[in-house]
Design an enzyme around this catalytic site. Structure first.
Site, PDB file in Angstrom:
ATOM      1  N   SER A  76      -9.641 -59.368 -42.128  1.00  0.00           N
ATOM      2  CA  SER A  76     -10.541 -60.024 -43.083  1.00  0.00           C
ATOM      3  C   SER A  76     -11.381 -61.112 -42.422  1.00  0.00           C
ATOM      4  O   SER A  76     -11.037 -61.631 -41.362  1.00  0.00           O
ATOM      5  CB  SER A  76      -9.743 -60.645 -44.225  1.00  0.00           C
ATOM      6  OG  SER A  76      -8.872 -59.711 -44.786  1.00  0.00           O
TER       7      SER A  76
HETATM    8  N1  SAH Z   1      -4.123 -58.960 -44.097  1.00  0.00           N
HETATM    9  C1  SAH Z   1      -4.787 -58.205 -43.074  1.00  0.00           C
HETATM   10  C2  SAH Z   1      -5.987 -57.408 -43.543  1.00  0.00           C
HETATM   11  C3  SAH Z   1      -5.551 -56.252 -44.275  1.00  0.00           C
HETATM   12  S1  SAH Z   1      -6.590 -54.865 -44.431  1.00  0.00           S
HETATM   13  C4  SAH Z   1      -5.173 -59.065 -41.891  1.00  0.00           C
HETATM   14  O1  SAH Z   1      -4.980 -60.281 -41.940  1.00  0.00           O
HETATM   15  O2  SAH Z   1      -5.624 -58.509 -40.886  1.00  0.00           O
HETATM   16  C5  SAH Z   1      -5.601 -54.070 -45.650  1.00  0.00           C
HETATM   17  C6  SAH Z   1      -4.342 -53.437 -45.135  1.00  0.00           C
HETATM   18  O3  SAH Z   1      -3.629 -52.939 -46.256  1.00  0.00           O
HETATM   19  C7  SAH Z   1      -4.573 -52.239 -44.213  1.00  0.00           C
HETATM   20  O4  SAH Z   1      -3.927 -52.432 -43.004  1.00  0.00           O
HETATM   21  C8  SAH Z   1      -3.976 -51.066 -45.000  1.00  0.00           C
HETATM   22  O5  SAH Z   1      -3.362 -50.092 -44.169  1.00  0.00           O
HETATM   23  C9  SAH Z   1      -2.964 -51.776 -45.868  1.00  0.00           C
HETATM   24  N2  SAH Z   1      -2.581 -51.032 -47.080  1.00  0.00           N
HETATM   25  C10 SAH Z   1      -3.370 -50.333 -47.913  1.00  0.00           C
HETATM   26  N3  SAH Z   1      -2.627 -49.805 -48.919  1.00  0.00           N
HETATM   27  C11 SAH Z   1      -1.348 -50.204 -48.698  1.00  0.00           C
HETATM   28  C12 SAH Z   1      -0.125 -49.980 -49.395  1.00  0.00           C
HETATM   29  N4  SAH Z   1      -0.039 -49.255 -50.508  1.00  0.00           N
HETATM   30  N5  SAH Z   1       0.999 -50.524 -48.876  1.00  0.00           N
HETATM   31  C13 SAH Z   1       0.961 -51.279 -47.747  1.00  0.00           C
HETATM   32  N6  SAH Z   1      -0.173 -51.518 -47.056  1.00  0.00           N
HETATM   33  C14 SAH Z   1      -1.317 -50.987 -47.533  1.00  0.00           C
END
Ligand code: SAH
Length: 234
Positions: A76
């Site tokens: 992000s």
């Molecule tokens: N917090 C992260 C950014 C996350 S991007 C950072 O600081 O870099 C969103 C993430 O959510 C992705 O890696 C994606 O694989 C994960 N994601 C999406 N759906 C999900 C689910 N149902 N359970 C766990 N992770 C999930």
């Protein structure tokens, strides 16, 4: 008078000059845009974003922009990380659940502000990279879980705070159930990438109070686990 570095700035002194300047200007940018909780700014200062971005984007590590990471996901934008952290209003003794570990950057920031972070990720490849970064940065109060964030993590529930860093069409019921009364959840809500709002949900004795905060753009919160055969071994 003896000159000493302010607490927390020691790692800055170990960075090459240009990176230290970039990190400081990132903190100034956050202040300029209204982030003024000093604990949050201090945590942002302590965690070098450079560790969490892919090598191909290292030049943009300190820019205020989301960047691609493995598995088609994103790290992000720093402003959004700081804003969500500030709004989460984490207390030092809190246990926090994060959904969407991604690069691990958000969890690393939270680790400096609370007792423990549990963070769930669908992709093993991302989880492994995040663990390597936590180890490298001596972060010992983050537990990573590979699984489906829609289901939360019942073994450690209820949580003081829950932060979802992927967009859902509605707040996952399991997560609302795993939030303490008096607790707060933050999540991007919206069906499409173009139409999402960051939402704050407070769980009170009287029920749930929901507030829209900011338009945002997150990758979707996908339902279900990744097919184990599609998970990379390493
Ligand atoms: N917090 C992260 C950014 C996350 S991007 C950072 O600081 O870099 C969103 C993430 O959510 C992705 O890696 C994606 O694989 C994960 N994601 C999406 N759906 C999900 C689910 N149902 N359970 C766990 N992770 C999930």
């Amino acid at each position: 008078m003896r000159l000493t570095a302010p607490p927390g700035a020691d790692w800055l002194l170990r960075l090459p000059m240009t990176d230290a300047l970039k990190q400081v200007s990132l903190i100034m940018m956050l202040r300029k845009h209204g982030i003024n909780d000093t604990r949050v700014l201090r945590a942002m200062e302590l965690v070098s974003r450079e560790e969490f971005v892919d090598a191909a984007f290292i030049d943009q590590a300190y820019e205020d922009t989301a960047l691609p990471i493995a598995c088609g996901q994103t790290i992000s934008q720093p402003y959004v990380v700081a804003y969500m952290t500030e709004k989460l209003a984490v207390e030092p003794d809190d246990v926090v659940l994060e959904i969407g570990t991604g690069s691990g950057y958000q969890a690393a920031i939270l680790s400096h502000l609370c007792r423990h972070v549990y963070t769930i990720e669908r992709y093993k490849e991302l989880q492994k990279k995040a663990v390597r970064n936590f180890d490298k940065l001596d972060i010992t109060n983050v537990t990573t879980i590979i699984g489906d964030g829609w289901l939360g993590w019942p073994p450690k529930a209820p949580y003081d705070r829950i932060i979802i860093t992927a967009a859902a069409p509605e707040p996952p019921q399991a997560l609302l159930d795993q939030l303490k009364t008096g607790g707060r959840m933050l999540l991007p809500l919206g069906e499409s990438r173009e139409n999402q709002f960051l939402v704050q949900i407070d769980k009170t004795e009287k029920g749930l109070e929901q507030k829209e905060l900011l338009p945002v753009r997150f990758v979707p919160l996908v339902k279900g686990r990744v097919n184990p055969r599609k998970q990379k071994k390493n």
